[in-house]
Scaffold this motif. Structure first.
Motif, PDB file in Angstrom:
ATOM      1  N   ILE A  69       0.841  -1.200   0.000  1.00 15.20           N
ATOM      2  CA  ILE A  69       0.000   0.000   0.000  1.00 15.20           C
ATOM      3  C   ILE A  69       0.877   1.250   0.000  1.00 15.20           C
ATOM      4  N   ARG A  99       2.640   1.614  -3.407  1.00 20.32           N
ATOM      5  CA  ARG A  99       1.715   2.048  -4.457  1.00 20.32           C
ATOM      6  C   ARG A  99       1.457   3.547  -4.355  1.00 20.32           C
ATOM      7  N   ASN A 100       1.284   4.037  -3.128  1.00 18.80           N
ATOM      8  CA  ASN A 100       1.118   5.473  -2.937  1.00 18.80           C
ATOM      9  C   ASN A 100       2.370   6.232  -3.376  1.00 18.80           C
ATOM     10  N   PHE A 103      -3.907   3.965 -10.522  1.00 15.65           N
ATOM     11  CA  PHE A 103      -3.616   4.065  -9.088  1.00 15.65           C
ATOM     12  C   PHE A 103      -4.850   4.501  -8.314  1.00 15.65           C
ATOM     13  N   THR A 145      -5.586   5.701  -4.263  1.00 12.69           N
ATOM     14  CA  THR A 145      -4.395   6.324  -3.694  1.00 12.69           C
ATOM     15  C   THR A 145      -4.663   7.819  -3.557  1.00 12.69           C
TER      16      THR A 145
END
Length: 326
Positions: A166, A169-170, A203, A206
């Motif tokens: 997580i 990905r951010n 994405f 996010t």
């Protein structure tokens, strides 16, 4: 950065250099080598542990501790801040022991090595914006953690890997936004819009999605693509009404429009203009292409510029004989 931090980095670098060549007693048995390696790991003497674990594997490749030594060598490399060596050792273990009961640990350590690759010794003491750094290691780490969670969903390391995914990905989404803003400052509005759209499409969930919509809105406004800009802005208002780019419901571009005047015009505060302002959506390059076309057209001889509508008509006999008797 404070002087004490620089001194600490220098001391650690010298210590690592001096201890890189560890001499391992050749008379040690397999059990003694393993016990000493364990003691080094417990004492955080990772360079010494690496030397002993490598010696154990090379001297007793089929011994009772061989597989465990290979696994713990990955950990020793990781703790010794040798990410490439750790990933190489992990790949080797996975290739040699794909059915090992603890192979998920090798996947996990491989992901950790990439995760910490950008957070080296200097990064521990110097604040760095990770969204502005090359995302290669972060992308590798995300993919490696994804392999772990997909192949071993019940692994004890899977929950931690998912949390790190997580974060990664951010981070990757924020990096794309950083690049998009760079394109805005360089007047590369098409590239900026594409980066913003990529974030919005790939994405989701996010924090950077709102930023992606803002980038798209700003880029489309600069390109005078009013319909696309309005669609992006409405989506931004609907889903992110508190976004910093919205002030009292109105969109405020983050980047100021670049000053494309010549240095003479800037120096004289516009009193001497060498170039006329560009129309929206045009660039100096596009104007140069049009100018070259116009110059080439002027060089065409007049006899070749005869309008097709003014061409002399031909008789039916001329058409039948393909003009042979004209």
């Amino acid at each position: 950065m404070q002087v004490k931090h620089l001194l600490l980095i220098a001391i650690l670098a010298l210590t690592a250099a001096c201890s890189s060549k560890q001499v391992v007693d050749e008379n040690l048995s397999e059990a003694e080598l393993y016990q000493q390696a364990q003691a080094d790991l417990d004492n955080s003497s990772y360079t010494a542990a690496v030397a002993k674990l490598k010696a154990l594997e090379s001297r007793y490749p089929f011994g009772r501790y061989a597989e465990q030594a290979q696994l713990e060598l990955i950990y020793a490399y990781y703790k010794n801040v040798e990410p490439e060596a750790a990933k190489s050792a992990a790949d080797r273990f996975i290739r040699l022991h794909p059915q090992h009961a603890n192979v998920d640990y090798a996947y996990y350590l491989k992901g950790l090595a990439s995760f910490d690759q950008d957070r080296g010794l200097i990064a521990r003491f110097v604040p760095l914006d990770m969204t502005k750094r090359d995302p290669g290691a972060a992308r590798d780490s995300y993919n490696e953690f994804a392999q772990l969670t997909s192949r071993f969903p019940s692994s004890r390391y899977a929950p931690d890997a998912k949390q790190r995914m997580i974060y990664l990905r951010n981070l990757l989404a924020a990096y794309e936004i950083h690049v998009a803003h760079y394109y805005l400052t360089r007047n590369a509005y098409v590239a900026a819009a594409n980066r913003g759209r990529y974030v919005v499409e790939n994405f989701q969930e996010t924090p950077a999605v709102g930023d992606g919509l803002a980038v798209m809105t700003e880029a489309y406004l600069r390109l005078t693509l009013d319909d696309l800009a309005a669609t992006s802005l409405e989506t931004l208002k609907l889903n992110y009404p508190d976004h910093p780019s919205l002030v009292d419901g109105q969109f405020v571009p983050r980047e100021e429009e670049a000053d494309t005047r010549s240095w003479i015009a800037k120096a004289t505060l516009g009193l001497i203009e060498t170039d006329t302002p560009l129309p929206p959506g045009e660039t100096r390059a596009s104007q140069d292409v049009i100018r070259q076309y116009e110059d080439a057209e002027e060089l065409i001889p007049d006899e070749l510029k005869t309008d097709a509508a003014e061409a002399p008509s031909r008789s039916w006999f001329s058409y039948m004989t393909f003009g042979l008797f004209d």
